[in-house]
Design a protein around this motif. Structure first.
Motif, PDB file in Angstrom:
ATOM      1  N   ASP A 132       0.823  -0.910  -0.392  1.00  0.00           N
ATOM      2  CA  ASP A 132      -0.001   0.029   0.183  1.00  0.00           C
ATOM      3  C   ASP A 132       1.244   1.181  -0.428  1.00  0.00           C
ATOM      4  O   ASP A 132       0.766   2.495   0.309  1.00  0.00           O
ATOM      5  N   SER A 133       2.271   1.566  -0.612  1.00  0.00           N
ATOM      6  CA  SER A 133       3.248   1.793  -0.184  1.00  0.00           C
ATOM      7  C   SER A 133       3.621   2.379  -1.922  1.00  0.00           C
ATOM      8  O   SER A 133       3.099   1.446  -2.674  1.00  0.00           O
ATOM      9  N   ASN A 135       6.345   3.450  -2.441  1.00  0.00           N
ATOM     10  CA  ASN A 135       7.235   3.893  -3.079  1.00  0.00           C
ATOM     11  C   ASN A 135       7.801   2.382  -2.759  1.00  0.00           C
ATOM     12  O   ASN A 135       9.226   1.756  -3.328  1.00  0.00           O
ATOM     13  N   SER A 136       6.753   1.650  -3.045  1.00  0.00           N
ATOM     14  CA  SER A 136       6.722  -0.139  -2.918  1.00  0.00           C
ATOM     15  C   SER A 136       6.302  -0.530  -4.068  1.00  0.00           C
ATOM     16  O   SER A 136       4.995   0.264  -4.485  1.00  0.00           O
ATOM     17  N   SER A 193       4.876   4.077  -8.691  1.00  0.00           N
ATOM     18  CA  SER A 193       6.018   4.975  -7.831  1.00  0.00           C
ATOM     19  C   SER A 193       5.584   6.475  -8.839  1.00  0.00           C
ATOM     20  O   SER A 193       5.838   7.201  -7.692  1.00  0.00           O
ATOM     21  N   PRO A 197       0.253   9.849  -3.245  1.00  0.00           N
ATOM     22  CA  PRO A 197      -0.180   9.493  -2.869  1.00  0.00           C
ATOM     23  C   PRO A 197      -2.315   9.576  -2.114  1.00  0.00           C
ATOM     24  O   PRO A 197      -2.537  10.204  -2.647  1.00  0.00           O
ATOM     25  N   LEU A 221      -2.810   4.375  -1.011  1.00  0.00           N
ATOM     26  CA  LEU A 221      -1.717   3.897  -1.258  1.00  0.00           C
ATOM     27  C   LEU A 221      -0.909   5.950  -0.830  1.00  0.00           C
ATOM     28  O   LEU A 221      -1.268   7.338  -0.132  1.00  0.00           O
ATOM     29  N   ASN A 222      -0.457   5.143   0.377  1.00  0.00           N
ATOM     30  CA  ASN A 222       1.106   6.676   1.211  1.00  0.00           C
ATOM     31  C   ASN A 222       1.902   6.594   1.064  1.00  0.00           C
ATOM     32  O   ASN A 222       2.625   5.346  -0.402  1.00  0.00           O
ATOM     33  N   GLU A 223       2.936   7.054   1.397  1.00  0.00           N
ATOM     34  CA  GLU A 223       4.137   6.663   0.998  1.00  0.00           C
ATOM     35  C   GLU A 223       5.613   6.651   2.063  1.00  0.00           C
ATOM     36  O   GLU A 223       5.973   6.080   1.676  1.00  0.00           O
ATOM     37  N   GLU A 224       4.157   6.270   3.226  1.00  0.00           N
ATOM     38  CA  GLU A 224       5.158   4.905   4.158  1.00  0.00           C
ATOM     39  C   GLU A 224       5.206   3.584   3.203  1.00  0.00           C
ATOM     40  O   GLU A 224       4.906   2.900   2.919  1.00  0.00           O
ATOM     41  N   ASP A 225       6.618   2.904   3.969  1.00  0.00           N
ATOM     42  CA  ASP A 225       6.873   1.688   2.957  1.00  0.00           C
ATOM     43  C   ASP A 225       6.048   0.830   3.642  1.00  0.00           C
ATOM     44  O   ASP A 225       6.113   0.469   4.736  1.00  0.00           O
ATOM     45  N   GLY A 226       5.179  -0.166   2.587  1.00  0.00           N
ATOM     46  CA  GLY A 226       4.596  -1.006   3.186  1.00  0.00           C
ATOM     47  C   GLY A 226       4.756  -2.668   3.317  1.00  0.00           C
ATOM     48  O   GLY A 226       4.309  -2.889   3.053  1.00  0.00           O
TER      49      GLY A 226
END
Length: 318
Positions: A132-133, A135-136, A193, A197, A221-226
């Motif tokens: 849910d990121s 960044n991943s 990517s 978010p 989706l968020n900016e944290e590493d899921g």
């Protein structure tokens, strides 16, 4: 203007064939000629291309492994015998020979069809979203079920929507094969990517035989590493796994070189000693048997002489 088409390293002739009618349990034979156009010897392994691998149990190659000298050719026999287990519908048997670990660009395709009433039907057994990121990578864990009676070939597509508008499309080029009455698990990756978010809708589309199966999943989706592995982490993980594999191979080689030979020869020594003891026992048994036999023979000779003497006849027994 003259166009020169480069020749393939290994050519196949013929490149296609068709069977108009099929009989079960009948032997079908085809002969291919593989031509080595290069100045070096080519090692060849005959295989089926991925879309035709489900036909492997009906097909055999003779020979399967062989070498072709430079500028020479080699004939290969393909044998095929079908039974009632093969699904109804159209089929393509495609050979994909491997030359020195690489695919030969040329191939042979045999098309045929199994008659019968066709039922095309797929269902989605599972559709889970992992990650849910932005960044991943996000992974789509899917299970498709072929409840029809034909072989289905699909290439999934993912539509990413935000506020009802399509903001991204991912076409999965791999063609997947779904056999009747089988569940096919798929793990597809999507790179979010370039998204911001927020809330999105992931719509999976599976097209097959002019039909479309679709399913939606809502995701934030968020900016944290899921927790999903990034590409860098995947490369690092592969590197670590590679080191572990090298260590295991080195350990196995050490055991094979130092430990296993010692245990092997020790075991062989015990086996030889047991065989020697067994032979000695057999020798003693044979000697005892021979002694008893000679005793019986001498007794027979003495008894014979007594009988002959009784009747006044003299014989010399040697």
């Amino acid at each position: 203007m003259i166009f020169i088409t480069p020749s393939l390293a290994v050519e196949i002739s013929p490149t296609k064939a068709n069977l108009n009618s099929i009989q079960f349990e009948k032997d079908y034979t085809f002969f291919l000629t593989l031509i080595n156009n290069e100045n070096v010897e080519k090692g060849i392994e005959m295989k089926l291309a991925y879309p035709s691998m489900y036909l492997d149990k009906y097909v055999s190659f003779e020979p399967k492994f062989f070498k072709i000298p430079p500028k020479k050719s080699r004939n290969v026999k393909i044998s095929m015998k079908l039974d009632e287990s093969i699904p109804i519908g159209a089929h393509t048997l495609e050979t994909q020979p491997i030359s020195d670990g690489k695919e030969v660009l040329d191939s042979f395709k045999l098309t045929f069809s199994i008659p019968g009433a066709q039922l095309h039907k797929l269902s989605l057994d599972k559709f889970d979203v992992i990650g849910d990121s932005v960044n991943s990578p996000v992974y789509l864990n899917i299970s498709l079920v072929n409840t029809g009676n034909t072989v289905e070939k699909i290439s999934p597509r993912l539509l990413v929507r935000k506020d009802g508008n399509v903001v991204d499309i991912r076409e999965y080029k791999t063609e997947y094969i779904l056999l009747p009455d089988k569940i096919e698990p798929l793990l597809l990756m999507y790179d979010p990517s370039k998204l911001n978010p927020g809330d999105y809708s992931l719509e999976l589309e599976v097209t097959y035989t002019e039909k479309t199966l679709s399913e939606k999943k809502e995701i934030t989706l968020n900016e944290e590493d899921g927790g999903a592995l990034t590409m860098q982490e995947m490369r690092s993980t592969n590197y670590t796994v590679g080191l572990i594999a090298i260590f295991v191979l080195a350990l196995a080689a050490t055991l094979a070189y130092f430990i296993f030979p010692k245990a092997y020869f020790y075991t062989k020594k015990l086996m030889l000693l047991r065989r020697i003891q067994s032979l000695s026992t057999r020798q003693r048994t044979l000697e005892s048997t021979f002694e008893r036999l000679m005793s019986d023979v001498m007794g027979f000779v003495e008894d014979s002489n007594k009988i002959l003497s009784k009747y006044g006849e003299e014989y010399e027994l040697k």
